[in-house]
Design a protein around this motif. Structure first.
Motif, PDB file in Angstrom:
ATOM      1  N   ARG A  63      78.025  34.991 -29.299  1.00  0.00           N
ATOM      2  CA  ARG A  63      77.275  35.178 -30.546  1.00  0.00           C
ATOM      3  C   ARG A  63      75.810  35.505 -30.296  1.00  0.00           C
ATOM      4  NH1 ARG A  63      77.888  30.171 -34.154  1.00  0.00           N
ATOM      5  NH2 ARG A  63      77.519  29.156 -32.186  1.00  0.00           N
ATOM      6  N   GLY A  64      75.419  35.639 -29.035  1.00  0.00           N
ATOM      7  CA  GLY A  64      74.018  35.862 -28.693  1.00  0.00           C
ATOM      8  C   GLY A  64      73.499  37.237 -29.091  1.00  0.00           C
ATOM      9  N   SER A  65      72.195  37.354 -29.008  1.00  0.00           N
ATOM     10  CA  SER A  65      71.522  38.612 -29.345  1.00  0.00           C
ATOM     11  C   SER A  65      71.753  39.644 -28.238  1.00  0.00           C
ATOM     12  CB  SER A  65      70.024  38.361 -29.481  1.00  0.00           C
ATOM     13  OG  SER A  65      69.470  38.071 -28.194  1.00  0.00           O
ATOM     14  N   ALA A  66      71.223  40.833 -28.461  1.00  0.00           N
ATOM     15  CA  ALA A  66      71.294  41.887 -27.441  1.00  0.00           C
ATOM     16  C   ALA A  66      70.603  41.425 -26.159  1.00  0.00           C
ATOM     17  CB  ALA A  66      70.653  43.164 -27.972  1.00  0.00           C
ATOM     18  N   ALA A  94      67.306  44.106 -18.536  1.00  0.00           N
ATOM     19  CA  ALA A  94      68.463  44.480 -19.353  1.00  0.00           C
ATOM     20  C   ALA A  94      68.310  43.871 -20.741  1.00  0.00           C
ATOM     21  CB  ALA A  94      69.743  43.988 -18.691  1.00  0.00           C
ATOM     22  N   HIS A  95      67.359  44.344 -21.491  1.00  0.00           N
ATOM     23  CA  HIS A  95      67.116  43.798 -22.820  1.00  0.00           C
ATOM     24  C   HIS A  95      67.196  44.902 -23.873  1.00  0.00           C
ATOM     25  CE1 HIS A  95      63.188  45.541 -22.206  1.00  0.00           C
ATOM     26  NE2 HIS A  95      63.068  44.839 -21.106  1.00  0.00           N
ATOM     27  N   ALA A  96      67.030  44.489 -25.080  1.00  0.00           N
ATOM     28  CA  ALA A  96      67.098  45.441 -26.184  1.00  0.00           C
ATOM     29  C   ALA A  96      65.951  46.448 -26.078  1.00  0.00           C
ATOM     30  CB  ALA A  96      67.019  44.688 -27.503  1.00  0.00           C
ATOM     31  N   THR A 130      63.426  33.811 -31.780  1.00  0.00           N
ATOM     32  CA  THR A 130      63.795  32.627 -31.001  1.00  0.00           C
ATOM     33  C   THR A 130      65.159  32.088 -31.419  1.00  0.00           C
ATOM     34  OG1 THR A 130      62.627  31.167 -32.548  1.00  0.00           O
ATOM     35  CG2 THR A 130      61.378  31.976 -30.637  1.00  0.00           C
ATOM     36  N   ALA A 131      65.928  32.895 -32.121  1.00  0.00           N
ATOM     37  CA  ALA A 131      67.235  32.446 -32.609  1.00  0.00           C
ATOM     38  C   ALA A 131      68.151  32.025 -31.464  1.00  0.00           C
ATOM     39  CB  ALA A 131      67.899  33.543 -33.437  1.00  0.00           C
ATOM     40  N   ASP A 132      68.084  32.718 -30.318  1.00  0.00           N
ATOM     41  CA  ASP A 132      68.933  32.348 -29.182  1.00  0.00           C
ATOM     42  C   ASP A 132      68.542  30.975 -28.627  1.00  0.00           C
ATOM     43  OD1 ASP A 132      70.571  34.665 -29.112  1.00  0.00           O
ATOM     44  OD2 ASP A 132      68.972  35.758 -28.095  1.00  0.00           O
ATOM     45  N   MET A 153      63.244  31.094 -21.704  1.00  0.00           N
ATOM     46  CA  MET A 153      62.274  32.063 -22.205  1.00  0.00           C
ATOM     47  C   MET A 153      61.770  32.973 -21.078  1.00  0.00           C
ATOM     48  SD  MET A 153      62.286  31.789 -25.378  1.00  0.00           S
ATOM     49  CE  MET A 153      60.979  32.933 -25.719  1.00  0.00           C
ATOM     50  N   PHE A 154      61.450  32.391 -19.933  1.00  0.00           N
ATOM     51  CA  PHE A 154      60.985  33.186 -18.797  1.00  0.00           C
ATOM     52  C   PHE A 154      62.062  34.165 -18.361  1.00  0.00           C
ATOM     53  CE2 PHE A 154      60.618  33.838 -14.201  1.00  0.00           C
ATOM     54  CZ  PHE A 154      59.350  34.404 -14.142  1.00  0.00           C
ATOM     55  N   SER A 155      63.289  33.684 -18.282  1.00  0.00           N
ATOM     56  CA  SER A 155      64.390  34.535 -17.840  1.00  0.00           C
ATOM     57  C   SER A 155      64.633  35.688 -18.800  1.00  0.00           C
ATOM     58  CB  SER A 155      65.675  33.711 -17.707  1.00  0.00           C
ATOM     59  OG  SER A 155      65.506  32.723 -16.723  1.00  0.00           O
ATOM     60  N   LEU A 156      64.594  35.408 -20.082  1.00  0.00           N
ATOM     61  CA  LEU A 156      64.814  36.467 -21.069  1.00  0.00           C
ATOM     62  C   LEU A 156      63.676  37.483 -21.049  1.00  0.00           C
ATOM     63  CD1 LEU A 156      66.223  34.489 -24.114  1.00  0.00           C
ATOM     64  CD2 LEU A 156      67.466  36.063 -22.632  1.00  0.00           C
ATOM     65  N   LEU A 157      62.478  37.029 -20.806  1.00  0.00           N
ATOM     66  CA  LEU A 157      61.344  37.952 -20.778  1.00  0.00           C
ATOM     67  C   LEU A 157      61.307  38.783 -19.506  1.00  0.00           C
ATOM     68  CD1 LEU A 157      58.553  35.657 -22.243  1.00  0.00           C
ATOM     69  CD2 LEU A 157      59.670  37.586 -23.366  1.00  0.00           C
ATOM     70  N   MET A 158      61.827  38.264 -18.416  1.00  0.00           N
ATOM     71  CA  MET A 158      61.744  38.943 -17.130  1.00  0.00           C
ATOM     72  C   MET A 158      62.892  39.916 -16.876  1.00  0.00           C
ATOM     73  SD  MET A 158      58.891  38.000 -16.083  1.00  0.00           S
ATOM     74  CE  MET A 158      58.930  38.843 -14.530  1.00  0.00           C
ATOM     75  N   THR A 159      63.943  39.828 -17.628  1.00  0.00           N
ATOM     76  CA  THR A 159      65.085  40.706 -17.397  1.00  0.00           C
ATOM     77  C   THR A 159      64.768  42.140 -17.813  1.00  0.00           C
ATOM     78  OG1 THR A 159      67.427  41.060 -17.794  1.00  0.00           O
ATOM     79  CG2 THR A 159      66.163  40.222 -19.637  1.00  0.00           C
TER      80      THR A 159
END
Length: 81
Positions: free
Chosen positions: A61-64, A18-20, A33-35, A10-16
């Motif tokens: 199959r992951g999200s953007a 390169a997101h949608a 939270t599907a990923d 969660m921290f990594s996804l929020l800190m990047t």
């Protein structure tokens, strides 16, 4: 251990960066939270030791958010395994 992995993801996804695309209106933002669910389905199914092949399927199959995060941080399923 599961909480640590979840927190890291969660921290990594929020800190990047390169997101949608961000929502124009913060009140209209959607947090999915599907990923996380998909990751733990693979992680738990592999007894806590998923293979690179298992994780490649998760990444493909992951999200953007996952697709934007992988190239600059995780690099590949082999690195994640």
């Amino acid at each position: 251990m599961r909480l640590i992995v979840f927190t890291f993801i969660m921290f990594s996804l929020l800190m990047t960066t390169a997101h949608a695309k961000r929502a124009d209106d913060p009140l209209a933002a959607i947090i999915s939270t599907a990923d996380v669910d998909a990751f733990f389905q693979i992680y738990d199914g592999a007894g806590g030791k998923p293979t690179a092949a298992d994780l490649k399927n998760y990444i493909d199959r992951g999200s953007a958010g996952v697709k934007g995060f992988v190239p600059n941080r995780i690099v590949s399923a082999d690195n994640l395994a």
